[in-house]
Design an enzyme around this catalytic site. Structure first.
Site, short mmCIF file in Angstrom:
data_model
loop_
_atom_site.label_atom_id
_atom_site.label_comp_id
_atom_site.label_asym_id
_atom_site.label_seq_id
_atom_site.Cartn_x
_atom_site.Cartn_y
_atom_site.Cartn_z
N SER A 314 -29.35 12.92 -9.26
CA SER A 314 -28.05 12.33 -9.52
C SER A 314 -26.96 13.36 -9.79
O SER A 314 -26.52 14.04 -8.88
CB SER A 314 -28.15 11.33 -10.69
OG SER A 314 -28.99 10.25 -10.34
N ASP A 325 -22.17 23.38 -0.72
CA ASP A 325 -21.27 23.10 0.40
C ASP A 325 -20.02 23.98 0.37
O ASP A 325 -19.45 24.29 1.42
CB ASP A 325 -20.87 21.63 0.39
CG ASP A 325 -21.97 20.71 0.91
OD1 ASP A 325 -23.05 21.23 1.27
OD2 ASP A 325 -21.76 19.49 0.95
N LYS A 339 -30.94 10.77 -5.33
CA LYS A 339 -30.30 9.57 -5.88
C LYS A 339 -28.79 9.72 -5.74
O LYS A 339 -28.17 10.53 -6.42
CB LYS A 339 -30.67 9.38 -7.36
CG LYS A 339 -32.11 8.96 -7.58
CD LYS A 339 -32.36 7.59 -6.99
CE LYS A 339 -33.83 7.19 -7.13
NZ LYS A 339 -34.10 5.88 -6.52
#
Length: 433
Positions: A314, A325, A339
């Site tokens: 999460s 990224d 999740k």
């Protein structure tokens, strides 16, 4: 979003909190309800919230208008009958994270933001396909952690009672209890059953632990983030500032076994490492995106490596995905839990509560990590036996060169400090241990 970010929790942790009372939700409860809604009014209140906010406007291919007609045509003589119907109604969505809580269950979920809790110290989820209760991660230094419960353990029985067909609210009533009392969990791990008798305790959780390490590449700041609670940001800020004063050359951020927590906490911490770029996008039922971005206030720009594993879920995946990224950090370890859902937790008129999935999140590059997780740039696998030895029997080796994942992270960090590599250049490496 119509819900304030302080009330948003992330997928697995939303279930976790209602199950074993792990961390703060940042929820502002109504306290004692001003009036007690009739049973039918309560059923309709829940239906209306789902109708307005549920992430999938097809309601997982369920005729939600027909559901309302079906359940409002019933007669209810008690709140308990309403509770039963609400659970039946929500079950039609086949979403284990959208769930109803009785007043007692809702109260149990709302843990004080001080970071103290009573329980055994695990976070659990209900597998969306098998409906089994699965351990996301044990919380470090808690009874469950010390006795050997691991991420991905499937809970088959609680004190001898089968968990087949059991939802997380039913599990909480069996697992919770007074400090000093015991609960026995029967778990399945790699096809084998194991039994653990665990003594419940009062637990104080500090989400951040850090130290400065003298290594072959100079001073390195090592930070372990155990969960994204309400005070995690404050503790992370203190750790980074203290380590900056000690003039470390770079950082290793350890997110192993971190089950997640508050959405705003993950964004807050990401901004401490990122000067620019998107952190996360949340996508609601209309497909509209709300982006969280860096604000040019990073506390350090020194090289960073992040360690993740299958217990990183999460909010951990939001943070690690943002850093990966944006090429701010190299990720070392194993694939994360997977999740990518966001819940809003709502108090209802009679003091009960509802958690409803209102959004999913994507990493800055647009990846939907739900059910898959995030792949590390540099893969370093540990067997369950190795992990147990490292985390339970030889804890003094954690975060040292005797810790294979830390050792690889240090190697990668050394190359970043020396300017010999970039995050994308490490993707071809695959270390099996």
């Amino acid at each position: 979003m119509v819900i304030t970010k302080s009330r948003l929790v992330l997928g697995a942790t939303a279930v976790t909190l209602s199950t074993i009372a792990v961390t703060s939700l940042g929820i502002h409860s109504r306290g004692q309800a001003l009036f007690k809604a009739s049973p039918k009014e309560l059923v309709d209140e829940v239906w209306q919230i789902v109708q307005r906010q549920y992430v999938d406007n097809t309601f997982n291919q369920v005729d939600w208008l027909a559901v309302r007609k079906e359940y409002l045509n019933k007669s209810y003589s008690s709140q308990e009958e309403a509770y039963k119907s609400i659970r039946e109604m929500l079950k039609k969505l086949e979403d284990p994270y959208t769930r109803f809580m009785t007043p007692e269950e809702f109260k149990n979920m709302q843990v004080d933001t001080s970071g103290e809790l009573t329980g055994i110290g695990i976070t659990i989820s209900q597998d969306e396909k098998t409906k089994q209760l699965v351990v996301i991660a044990p919380i470090e230094d808690t009874p469950a952690f010390k006795i050997g419960i691991l991420s991905k353990d499937v809970i088959l029985k609680i004190d001898g009672k089968s968990t087949e067909g059991m939802d997380t609210n039913q599990a909480v009533s069996l697992i919770r209890g007074e400090p000093g009392t015991k609960v026995t969990l029967t778990i399945e791990r790699n096809g084998q059953q194991k039994q653990f008798e665990i003594k419940r305790a009062r637990i104080e959780i500090h989400p951040v632990r850090y130290s400065q390490k003298q290594t072959t590449i100079g001073k390195v700041g090592y930070i372990r983030l155990n969960q994204f609670s309400a005070n995690a940001g404050k503790e992370m800020q203190q750790a980074i500032r203290d380590l900056e004063k000690q003039r470390v050359n770079g950082y290793i951020l350890d997110l192993r076994g971190n089950p997640g927590g508050l959405l705003f906490s993950s964004v807050e911490i990401a901004r401490m490492w990122l000067d620019k770029g998107t952190i996360v996008s949340t996508i609601d039922r209309q497909g509209e995106q709300e982006r969280e971005v860096a604000r040019g206030r990073a506390l350090t720009n020194k090289p960073l490596v992040v360690i993740v594993d299958k217990g990183s879920a999460s909010a951990s995946e939001i943070l690690s995905g943002a850093l990966q990224d944006n090429q701010r950090a190299v990720l070392v370890g194993t694939q994360t839990f997977g999740k990518g859902l966001v819940q809003s937790v709502r108090p209802l008129e009679d003091g009960s509560g509802l958690a409803v999935t209102i959004a999913k999140y994507h990493t800055p590059s647009g990846k939907d990590i739900n059910k898959h997780g995030i792949d590390p740039d540099v893969k370093v696998e540990l067997t369950d036996a190795q992990r147990q030895d490292l985390w339970l029997r030889e804890r003094d080796k954690l975060g040292t060169l005797a810790d294979p994942q830390f050792a690889k992270a240090l190697e990668v960090l050394g190359k970043k400090i020396a300017g010999k590599t970039t995050p994308t250049a490490e993707k071809t490496q695959n270390t099996q241990l």
